[in-house]
Design a protein around this motif. Structure first.
Motif, PDB file in Angstrom:
ATOM      1  N   CYS A 264       0.836  -1.210   0.000  1.00 51.84           N
ATOM      2  CA  CYS A 264       0.000   0.000   0.000  1.00 51.84           C
ATOM      3  C   CYS A 264       0.863   1.249   0.000  1.00 51.84           C
ATOM      4  O   CYS A 264       0.510   2.252  -0.600  1.00 51.84           O
ATOM      5  CB  CYS A 264      -0.922   0.010   1.213  1.00 51.84           C
ATOM      6  SG  CYS A 264      -2.249  -1.157   1.015  1.00 51.84           S
ATOM      7  N   GLU A 265       1.956   1.131   0.671  1.00 53.74           N
ATOM      8  CA  GLU A 265       2.863   2.295   0.697  1.00 53.74           C
ATOM      9  C   GLU A 265       3.249   2.643  -0.744  1.00 53.74           C
ATOM     10  O   GLU A 265       3.224   3.803  -1.163  1.00 53.74           O
ATOM     11  CB  GLU A 265       4.107   1.943   1.514  1.00 53.74           C
ATOM     12  CG  GLU A 265       5.042   3.113   1.712  1.00 53.74           C
ATOM     13  CD  GLU A 265       6.245   2.734   2.576  1.00 53.74           C
ATOM     14  OE1 GLU A 265       7.233   3.468   2.495  1.00 53.74           O
ATOM     15  OE2 GLU A 265       6.197   1.718   3.309  1.00 53.74           O
ATOM     16  N   ILE A 266       3.511   1.584  -1.506  1.00 55.24           N
ATOM     17  CA  ILE A 266       3.889   1.809  -2.912  1.00 55.24           C
ATOM     18  C   ILE A 266       2.707   2.382  -3.679  1.00 55.24           C
ATOM     19  O   ILE A 266       2.821   3.384  -4.389  1.00 55.24           O
ATOM     20  CB  ILE A 266       4.343   0.485  -3.568  1.00 55.24           C
ATOM     21  CG1 ILE A 266       5.570  -0.036  -2.802  1.00 55.24           C
ATOM     22  CG2 ILE A 266       4.648   0.692  -5.045  1.00 55.24           C
ATOM     23  CD1 ILE A 266       5.952  -1.450  -3.178  1.00 55.24           C
ATOM     24  N   PHE A 267       1.546   1.761  -3.492  1.00 52.90           N
ATOM     25  CA  PHE A 267       0.365   2.258  -4.218  1.00 52.90           C
ATOM     26  C   PHE A 267       0.115   3.734  -3.921  1.00 52.90           C
ATOM     27  O   PHE A 267      -0.130   4.532  -4.820  1.00 52.90           O
ATOM     28  CB  PHE A 267      -0.901   1.475  -3.808  1.00 52.90           C
ATOM     29  CG  PHE A 267      -0.835   0.010  -4.131  1.00 52.90           C
ATOM     30  CD1 PHE A 267      -0.080  -0.434  -5.216  1.00 52.90           C
ATOM     31  CD2 PHE A 267      -1.519  -0.929  -3.371  1.00 52.90           C
ATOM     32  CE1 PHE A 267      -0.026  -1.812  -5.516  1.00 52.90           C
ATOM     33  CE2 PHE A 267      -1.460  -2.290  -3.668  1.00 52.90           C
ATOM     34  CZ  PHE A 267      -0.711  -2.729  -4.742  1.00 52.90           C
ATOM     35  N   LEU A 268       0.170   4.049  -2.624  1.00 54.39           N
ATOM     36  CA  LEU A 268      -0.134   5.436  -2.248  1.00 54.39           C
ATOM     37  C   LEU A 268       0.886   6.384  -2.856  1.00 54.39           C
ATOM     38  O   LEU A 268       0.548   7.454  -3.342  1.00 54.39           O
ATOM     39  CB  LEU A 268      -0.173   5.560  -0.720  1.00 54.39           C
ATOM     40  CG  LEU A 268      -1.370   4.846  -0.085  1.00 54.39           C
ATOM     41  CD1 LEU A 268      -1.176   4.706   1.416  1.00 54.39           C
ATOM     42  CD2 LEU A 268      -2.661   5.609  -0.356  1.00 54.39           C
ATOM     43  N   SER A 269       2.144   5.957  -2.818  1.00 50.95           N
ATOM     44  CA  SER A 269       3.175   6.820  -3.410  1.00 50.95           C
ATOM     45  C   SER A 269       2.871   7.017  -4.892  1.00 50.95           C
ATOM     46  O   SER A 269       3.054   8.112  -5.448  1.00 50.95           O
ATOM     47  CB  SER A 269       4.543   6.184  -3.261  1.00 50.95           C
ATOM     48  OG  SER A 269       4.730   5.865  -1.911  1.00 50.95           O
ATOM     49  N   LEU A 270       2.386   5.943  -5.532  1.00 50.53           N
ATOM     50  CA  LEU A 270       2.043   6.064  -6.957  1.00 50.53           C
ATOM     51  C   LEU A 270       0.928   7.076  -7.143  1.00 50.53           C
ATOM     52  O   LEU A 270       0.988   7.952  -8.002  1.00 50.53           O
ATOM     53  CB  LEU A 270       1.598   4.706  -7.508  1.00 50.53           C
ATOM     54  CG  LEU A 270       2.717   3.657  -7.645  1.00 50.53           C
ATOM     55  CD1 LEU A 270       2.137   2.332  -8.087  1.00 50.53           C
ATOM     56  CD2 LEU A 270       3.774   4.124  -8.643  1.00 50.53           C
ATOM     57  N   LEU A 271      -0.089   6.914  -6.322  1.00 52.91           N
ATOM     58  CA  LEU A 271      -1.220   7.845  -6.418  1.00 52.91           C
ATOM     59  C   LEU A 271      -0.738   9.285  -6.362  1.00 52.91           C
ATOM     60  O   LEU A 271      -1.150  10.133  -7.137  1.00 52.91           O
ATOM     61  CB  LEU A 271      -2.168   7.624  -5.242  1.00 52.91           C
ATOM     62  CG  LEU A 271      -3.306   6.637  -5.469  1.00 52.91           C
ATOM     63  CD1 LEU A 271      -4.153   6.553  -4.207  1.00 52.91           C
ATOM     64  CD2 LEU A 271      -4.170   7.099  -6.625  1.00 52.91           C
TER      65      LEU A 271
END
Length: 1716
Positions: free
Chosen positions: A330-337
């Motif tokens: 999720c950390e990665i996803f959020l950073s992507l967002l």
């Protein structure tokens, strides 16, 4: 309707039979096998039905056979038959009578149909029914069924596709639902937890139950398919789209999160398959950059909208549901967002990303978890913070028009920014609608960029637009403002979400009402124990998001043109501020508040509080923000400090679209132009008020910001404080440049009201918040004070007014804020700006008044500490020099007294302190007001105040007496002291009781502390101390520089002591005497002796000063007189009491010393008064008649009354309170028996005598120099002095010695010698010719008289004093001829003195001398025989003294003198001579005789001539006196010649002889000659001579010889005279002889005739022959005279010749007398 009821079963059986019949009918022709099967089927069913019990179960058991005909029917591929069969199968399935085997068969059949492309929709329906109604299809069968649907989805037919898609979705759902149901079933049974799987065991599902296993396999294959890999389980898949796959994944994840959460196998799939897949699919979007596609070396795959959008949806679901499992992912996803929001991503991507973020933003708990998992971890990305910041950056980037790429324009300075504003605004999309009264579209406008606001979602829900566009393949075009609106909603929802979540949690942990601090502490501690980390999470959340939020919101607020938007932004900022406050995060709280404050004020308004707090913020903002945000938005809410200079960079916004509602003056030190307030400013101001009102308890130190801003706004709007501190719209005059539109005018009262309510609501704040509020107001006020220094511009009174308001509403807990509140207001009161000061005082006094009126609990009367606390500032005001403040203070005191006077209790010392804090440098009006207060206290409140305060009242009254601004007040305050003393007197008992009680407490306290009790006049009892303080106070006033005050105070002091002194304890009198009275005397004496002798010109205005008071010295003299008289009176009236004190003698000595120094002062008034006091303490009083009241002023008189000098007597009548009866009969009657109350202590009297002696000696000592200016004591003084002696003598007579008598003599002599000044002489001597004694002379004689009487009745040994008294009197007698000299002073005779010149006039001493002489004569008559008188040769001294006037005779100053001298001499001798004869032998009188002889000689043959105007009668009278003397000689002396010395007799004879021979005097006129010849005198002399000559008593021959000798001389002389006469007569011829010669001859002739008479009478033997011979020898001579012509001579001759005839006879014998 249930499928298991008998009816349903029956119906099913019927239907089945019908279906089979139909089938057999259809297949009859073409497909006989099918027909047969159908037929046998019917039989089968019938048999089952006949079984009657468990029909359904039986059916299911035999379902393979039952289904078989239908399956065969489907195999015909005939549409009609197929449909029929499928329907029938579906009916069976619906009734759940299909077994697993049957199901497998059915699925296989369906697969064939699918492959043949037959009845696709019906097929799908069947699959659906099969899978939904029961769970018989498993594993391979199931996968096959699913594949059928997938395959059908990819047909050419659109309807089929869509239906298949729907079916697939449903089937997938069903698979998972089964698993859920299965889990439910097994929930109860305890199962072994599955072993943790290793990552290698990728496909292991062996641990799963059947349904779960199916689901697992399905999901795993879906991942495979999306990833474009071959499925493991869904065999026979031919094609698949990613979009569809992603949708399916999303739906599963979204609908069955618990499956993944509960089963490790599934969560493993998530981690290992889904996430990597998503990340992989995202890569084109991440790598893509708009605008640089060309420059990159390898072609980058473009982002594809459908996949991208679906990926984001999946991500949303993952994050939403599996966040806890997939922390890292999720950390990665959020950073992507966050990355997708970047400006270089395509618009649609950004829009979709914003929508995704919005979805997260409405889930606060999720956000909280992010924060917990990332932001709070040490090495993790700060995800939550990044999201918020990304939103902020996103919003900012929208305002930067892409064309404006170069930084130069981005950093346009504030001034230039707005220039293009209006035009841009007009050309914006909303501009068209402005006309025609339509409300313009809501929009943001910033630096010419106009962005409309769209309503995107309902608040709190994320309804996405583009995330839902699942049918779009091409990216849609995004309308302007959409992204902005979503981002804006994100922010608002974020704030709302976080705050509501935290509010809820906080709300559970803390009550809402104003809490009791102890409780709160307890709760917080419990709370922190309970959930140590929750608070940390909240704090972290706020810390992470505030910077970004603030940056974005501030920018939006600045850009907002829509009231609602503005309202929302403000609400968000307000909520955040409040939240930060609740979490005690000071920096973020202040930042949000600062933002609101800035927005409330006009643009570019320099307000230091905000700038400074903003710059601190800038310093606190972490670098990443500064780095991340663009330069412009940074400027929206802060001020940079560039190289130490404060550069104000306020949001440079184009003001065009804001409606201006007010123009006013900025509140600055230097007057500047005007500033403008817009509607938005007012809106912000309301928010600010709202913030303060609702969230005051969390504002803490930022009250400062809020209040500072409000103060400026209030100032700009022209609101001024009114009573009680409430603000009212000021008049237009107040600010000439204040312009308000009607809109704001109607708003103003509302704003003012809210402002007041804001401070009213401070009563709901807790104590700490209240302190913050007060501190903030204080520091605001300090600034206002600084600004008001050095100019008289109207100051800003906002802070002071609001401090007052806050204080008034918080009366119930005033204690906690009183000190800081009043402490500050007191500083305001000292401000040089009068308006500021006035308000400070107004506030302090209003607070004190209402504090005292407020019904506290417990009441003030029980809570002394609070009352003192409330009154303390009133006291502090006294230290302020400004008169207006003191005036306010005193008015306040007056009001307090009028309203609360009765209940002040322990507050009295403070109040009195305030009243008494007057100084001479304060104006009259102040002193007058203060004095009014004091008067009120004395008249109304003395009985109610604690007795311990009475002393303070006395001191205060004293201080008013001492002030020199207003004489009347000084005098009135002395009157008040008199009233106070009356009060003490009347309520003495109660006061004494109370004071004693208090004293006991104090003593105990002092004892406990081990210190002595510190109280003035300590050892005395407290009530006495009170009196002593009163006396001491009056004593101070008695030496005031102003005479009127001294006089009044003196009278009051002595009246109080005499009226109320009885209340004092005996021992206290000692203090009164020494500390009060003598102390006062000392001071007065000192001041009097050093007072100025300069003449005082008439007092101010037209007050005339009498000449007797026209110098300070004279005025002090009056005071001295009054004081001394007062003290003396007290000594007199309280004598018995004082005498009982141990040191009375010492006190007496001191008093006498004072009397002495006063008496010897060079001031007549003082010295005379001193003697009056002396007389008083010796208790010399006038006899009182019945008619006179005994309390009338005692005139200081003696039996010989002198003029009572009452002019300077003390003012109030003397009350003799302790005298026993009347001691007035003292002088009535010679025997004086002293009354019993007389002072018996001789030491006192002797000390008095010594004092008297010292006064007498010093005052009568003549001046050494002959200066005119020498001070000479006055007559009344000397009179009074001498009059004291007789009374004094009564008490000391027993020990009065000769020495003392000598001392007395010196003084008496000195006193009498003192001359008077010419201007006084007419009053003392009415006319010098009248023989009157002056009072002084009378007093002197009285003194001697008293002495003489005392000696007379006294013992023998006292009689030795007689000679001394004679000596003294005789000295006085001498004054008649020789007035005394007073030193070298020149004195003139009274007659020659000029009244208007300062000359000294000698008195007429004659009456005095004569009176003395009479006294001598009388006294001698009484005392002649006394031994002392005899032995001291008093007689000789008398004679010697009398010789002086006697010898002067006519030369005496007064004729009466010598006459009196003679008569006195005769009187004295008549008594003295016998005594002298008696003592002849002792020789004590030897020296007297020659003196007497000389006296006679000098008198009878005086050298002085009588005055020319002496009448004949007078002369004859005087001759008679001479004759008397000769007669005395003849009767008293000569007869006793034998006892008298010979020489004396000889002298007498010679004298008589001389007298008998007439000596002529040349000065007589013819007419008087015969009288002047003293013929009678000569005759008597001659007779006496003869008588003595021929007397037979001659004892010694010598005496006879003397007389004979004298006779012969006489005869010889007669012979000569006659001869000469005859000769002259002959020679003169016709001329008559001179008258003298004739007289002489006549005298001789008369003498001869006298001789003849004597001879005739004498015994013949007494006459010797010689005499005879001489007598006879005269005869011829006489005969010769016959010829004379004078008839007088002739007649005398006749007389002389006649007697010869008696001797004309012949002698018988010759007698011979022997001669010796």
């Amino acid at each position: 309707m249930s499928t298991s009821t008998p009816e349903a079963v029956k119906k099913l059986v019927d239907n089945m039979q019908t279906d089979l019949r139909s089938l057999s009918m259809e297949c009859k022709k073409k497909f006989p096998p099918v027909k047969e099967a159908a037929e046998s089927g019917i039989v089968k069913i019938k048999t089952i039905a006949a079984g009657n019990t468990g029909i359904l179960a039986a059916l299911k058991e035999n379902s393979s056979e039952v289904v078989q005909p239908f399956l065969m029917g489907c195999g015909t591929k005939e549409p009609k038959i197929t449909q029929l069969c499928l329907a029938a199968i579906q009916r069976l399935m619906t009734h759940e009578v299909v077994s697993e085997a049957a199901a497998g068969n059915i699925i296989n059949m369906l697969w064939q149909l699918m492959e043949n492309g037959l009845e696709e929709l019906k097929l799908l329906q069947t699959v659906l029914v099969l899978l939904t109604t029961n769970t018989v299809a498993h594993d391979e069968a199931l996968s096959k069924a699913i594949v059928v649907c997938f395959r059908l989805h990819f047909t050419k037919d659109n309807i089929t596709n869509n239906t298949a898609a729907a079916t697939v979705r449903q089937v997938v759902t069903v698979v998972f639902e089964r698993m859920v149901a299965e889990d439910e079933r097994h929930k109860g049974s305890i199962e072994q937890p599955p072993a943790v799987q290793g990552s290698s065991n990728r496909r292991s599902s062996s641990t799963l139950r059947p349904c779960a296993k199916d689901a697992y396999m399905l999901f795993q294959d879906l991942c495979q398919l999306v990833n474009a890999d071959a499925p493991y389980w869904l065999a026979g898949m031919t094609e698949m789209t990613r979009t569809f796959g992603l949708e399916l994944l999303e739906s599963v994840l979204n609908d069955f999160p618990q499956v993944f959460l509960q089963h490790q196998e599934f969560s493993f799939l998530l981690k290992e398959r889904v996430c990597p897949l998503v990340i992989k699919l995202f890569s084109p979007n991440i790598k893509f950059r708009q605008g640089n596609a060309t420059s990159s070396p390898a072609p980058v795959e473009k982002p594809y909208f459908p996949i991208c959008m679906r990926l984001l949806r999946v991500v949303s679901v993952l994050i939403k549901h599996f966040y806890s499992l997939l922390v890292t992912e999720c950390e990665i996803f959020l950073s992507l967002l966050v990355k997708f929001l970047d400006g270089d991503k395509p618009q649609w991507l950004r829009a979709v990303a914003v929508e995704s973020i919005h979805r997260l933003c409405v889930q606060p708990h999720l956000l909280r978890s992010f924060c917990q998992s990332y932001d709070m971890k040490q090495h993790s990305t700060k995800v939550f913070r990044d999201i918020v910041n990304a939103l902020g950056s996103f919003i900012q980037s929208l305002f930067i028009v892409p064309s404006v790429g170069n930084p130069a324009i981005v950093n346009t300075p504030a001034g230039a920014a707005g220039t293009g504003g209006p035009a841009t605004a007009q050309s914006g999309p909303g501009a068209a609608g402005v006309s025609g009264g339509v409300t313009p579209q809501a929009a943001f406008e910033y630096r010419g960029t106009w962005i409309p606001i769209m309503t995107v979602t309902v608040q709190g829900s994320a309804k996405a637009t583009y995330l839902e566009m699942l049918d779009k393949v091409e990216p849609p075009s995004i309308p302007e403002g959409y992204a902005m609106s979503v981002a804006f909603s994100c922010l608002l929802d974020l704030v709302r979400g976080i705050t509501s979540m935290l509010e809820k949690e906080l709300g559970q942990s803390a009550p809402q009402t104003r809490p009791d601090p102890a409780m709160v502490q307890k709760q917080t501690s419990e709370q922190s124990d309970k959930e140590p980390d929750t608070r940390a999470i909240w704090v972290e959340m706020v810390n992470a998001c505030w910077c970004g939020l603030l940056a974005a919101l501030s920018l939006l607020l600045d850009a907002s043109t829509d009231e609602t938007a503005t309202e929302n932004i403000l609400k968000a900022e307000l909520t955040m501020a409040s939240l930060c406050g609740r979490l005690s995060l000071v920096t973020p709280r202040d930042a949000f508040i600062t933002a609101i404050c800035k927005a409330s004020l006009p643009p570019h308004y320099a307000l230091t509080v905000l700038s400074s707090s903003a710059s601190t913020l800038t310093n606190k903002l972490p670098d990443y923000i500064c780095g991340k945000f663009l330069a412009v938005p940074m400027a929206t809410y802060t001020a940079y400090s560039i190289q130490g200079q404060n550069v104000q960079i306020i949001s440079p916004s184009s003001e065009s679209h804001q409606q201006v509602v007010a123009v006013g003056q900025p509140l600055t030190v230097q007057p500047q132009g005007t500033v403008v307030l817009t509607a938005k400013n007012i809106q912000c101001m309301r928010t600010l008020l709202n913030l303060a009102h609702c969230h005051g308890d969390v504002l803490g130190t930022s009250w400062q910001l809020v209040l500072a801003t409000l103060q400026h706004l209030v100032w700009i709007l022209g609101l001024k404080p009114g009573s009680g501190g409430a603000l009212k719209p000021g008049r237009a005059v107040e600010g000439p440049s204040t312009v308000l539109t009607t809109a704001v005018m109607t708003d103003l009262p509302v704003i003012a009201n809210i402002l007041s309510r804001l401070f009213e609501s401070s009563q709901h704040l807790d104590d700490v918040s209240l302190h913050h509020l007060i501190n903030a107001l204080c520091s605001l006020s300090m600034e206002a004070m600084d600004m008001a220094y050095g100019n008289n511009k109207e100051p800003s009174l906002f802070a002071v007014a609001k401090l007052l308001e806050t204080g008034l509403v918080n009366m119930d807990r005033i204690e906690i804020l009183w000190r800081p509140l009043t402490g500050h207001l007191l500083e305001v009161c000292q401000h040089p700006n009068s308006r500021m000061r006035e308000w400070g005082a107004e506030a302090v006094t209003a607070l004190i008044k209402s504090g005292l009126v407020y019904k506290h609990d417990p009441a003030l009367s029980q809570n002394q500490r609070l009352q003192l606390l409330l009154l303390n500032p009133l006291k502090e005001l006294s230290n302020i020099v400004h008169a207006d403040i003191r005036q306010k203070q005193l008015e306040c005191v007056l009001q307090i007294l009028q309203s609360q006077g009765d209940s002040l209790g322990p507050g009295w010392p403070l109040v009195l302190g305030v009243i008494g804090a007057i100084r001479n440098d304060q104006g009259e009006s102040l002193i007058r007001t203060a004095f009014q207060c004091l008067q009120l206290v004395v008249t109304d409140f003395l009985p109610t105040m604690p007795c311990t305060c009475l002393q303070i009242v006395v001191d205060v009254a004293g201080s008013f007496g001492l002030q020199n601004q207003e004489l009347n007040i000084s005098l009135t305050s002395i009157g008040l002291l008199w009233n106070i003393s009356d009060h003490f007197f009347q309520r003495g008992e109660t006061i004494e009781k109370e004071l004693d009680k208090e004293e006991a407490i104090l003593e105990k306290q002092a004892k406990d502390k081990g210190v002595p009790l510190n109280r003035p006049f300590h050892p005395a009892p407290p009530f006495d101390c009170l009196w002593l303080c009163l006396y001491a106070t009056l004593g101070k006033l008695c030496v005031d520089p102003r005479p009127a005050v001294r006089k009044s105070a003196g009278q009051t002091l002595f009246s109080t002591i005499s009226a109320h002194g009885t209340l004092l304890q005996q021992a206290t009198w000692q203090t009164v005497v020494w500390k009060v009275l003598f102390h006062l005397l000392d001071s007065v004496r000192k001041s009097s002796t050093t007072a100025d002798k300069e003449k005082i010109e008439s007092g101010g205005g037209n007050i005339l000063i009498h000449h007797s008071r026209d110098t300070a010295e004279k005025q002090w003299a009056e005071t001295w007189v009054l004081t001394l008289a007062g003290v003396a009176r007290i000594f007199n009236t309280r004598r018995y009491l004082l005498q009982s004190l141990g040191d009375f003698f010492k006190a007496w000595e001191v008093l006498l010393d004072h009397i002495q120094s006063a008496a010897l002062s060079k001031n007549n008034e003082v010295s005379l008064a001193a003697l009056k006091s002396f007389q008083e303490i010796l208790q010399i009083v006038t006899p009182v008649k019945d008619s006179e009241k005994p309390d009338a002023l005692s005139a200081v008189n003696l039996p010989i009354l002198i003029d009572p000098v009452t002019a300077s007597g003390p003012g109030r009548p003397l009350e003799r309170t302790d005298s026993l009866g009347e001691r007035l009969s003292r002088y009535n009657g010679a025997e004086q028996i002293p009354p019993p109350d007389e002072i018996e202590d001789s030491a006192l009297w002797w000390s008095a005598w010594n004092a008297w002696y010292r006064i007498g000696t010093d005052s009568t000592k003549p001046p050494t120099s002959s200066e005119k200016l020498a001070f000479i004591p006055s007559q009344p003084f000397l009179t009074a002095l001498i009059q004291i002696f007789p009374a004094l003598y009564q008490h000391i007579k027993t020990g009065f010695s000769m020495d003392d008598l000598k001392k007395l003599g010196v003084i008496l002599h000195g006193a009498v010698s003192v001359p008077i000044s010419s201007d006084a002489s007419p009053f003392i001597l009415p006319s010098y010719t009248e023989a009157v004694l002056t009072s002084l002379q009378e007093a002197v004689l009285t003194s001697l008289d008293v002495l003489q009487k005392a000696i007379c009745v006294g013992p023998e040994n006292m009689q030795v004093m007689y000679p001394a008294i004679f000596h003294q009197l005789l000295l006085f007698v001498e004054f008649s001829c020789k007035p005394p000299q007073y030193g070298k002073l020149e004195t003139k005779h009274v007659a020659n003195a000029k009244y208007n010149q300062a000359e000294w006039v000698a008195l007429n001493y004659v009456p005095f001398a004569e009176k003395s002489l009479e006294v001598v004569a009388d006294l001698y008559q009484k005392t002649a025989c006394h031994k002392a008188v005899v032995s001291e040769k008093v007689l000789k001294k008398i004679i010697k003294t009398l010789r002086i006037p006697l010898s002067l005779k006519y030369a005496c100053p007064s004729e009466s003198t010598w006459k009196l001298a003679v008569s006195s001499l005769l009187k004295v001798l008549s008594i003295g001579l016998p005594v002298a004869r008696q003592h002849a032998s002792s020789g004590k009188f030897d020296t007297m005789w020659p003196e007497l002889a000389s006296a006679f000689e000098d008198f009878l043959f005086t050298k002085s001539t009588p005055p020319d105007n002496l009448s004949i009668q007078e002369f004859q009278k005087n001759e008679g006196v001479d004759v008397e003397v000769v007669q005395l000689i003849s009767t008293e002396i000569l007869p006793f010649a034998n006892f008298i010395p010979k020489e004396f007799v000889g002298q007498i004879m010679a004298m008589l002889n001389k007298g008998s021979i007439h000596s002529q005097s040349s000065s007589f006129t013819e007419a008087e000659i015969d009288i002047r010849m003293r013929e009678e005198f000569s005759k008597v002399c001659f007779e006496t001579l003869l008588q003595f000559s021929f007397s037979n008593k001659v004892t010694t021959p010598q005496e006879g010889y003397i007389s004979r000798m004298a006779l012969s001389v006489l005869l010889k002389r007669s012979q000569d005279v006659l001869h000469r006469y005859v000769e002259d007569e002959r020679l003169s011829g016709r001329c008559p002889l001179p008258r003298q010669q004739v007289t002489e001859i006549i005298f001789v002739l008369k003498a001869i005739s006298t001789l003849m008479d004597s001879l005739k009478k004498t015994q013949p033997e007494n006459v010797d022959a010689n005499t005879w011979a001489q007598v006879i020898a005269l005869y011829p001579t006489l005969v010769e005279c016959i010829t004379c012509s004078s008839s007088e001579v002739s007649s005398a001759l006749k007389e002389a010749l006649g007697p010869f005839k008696d001797f004309m006879q012949p002698p018988v014998t010759k007698v011979q007398n022997g001669e010796s």
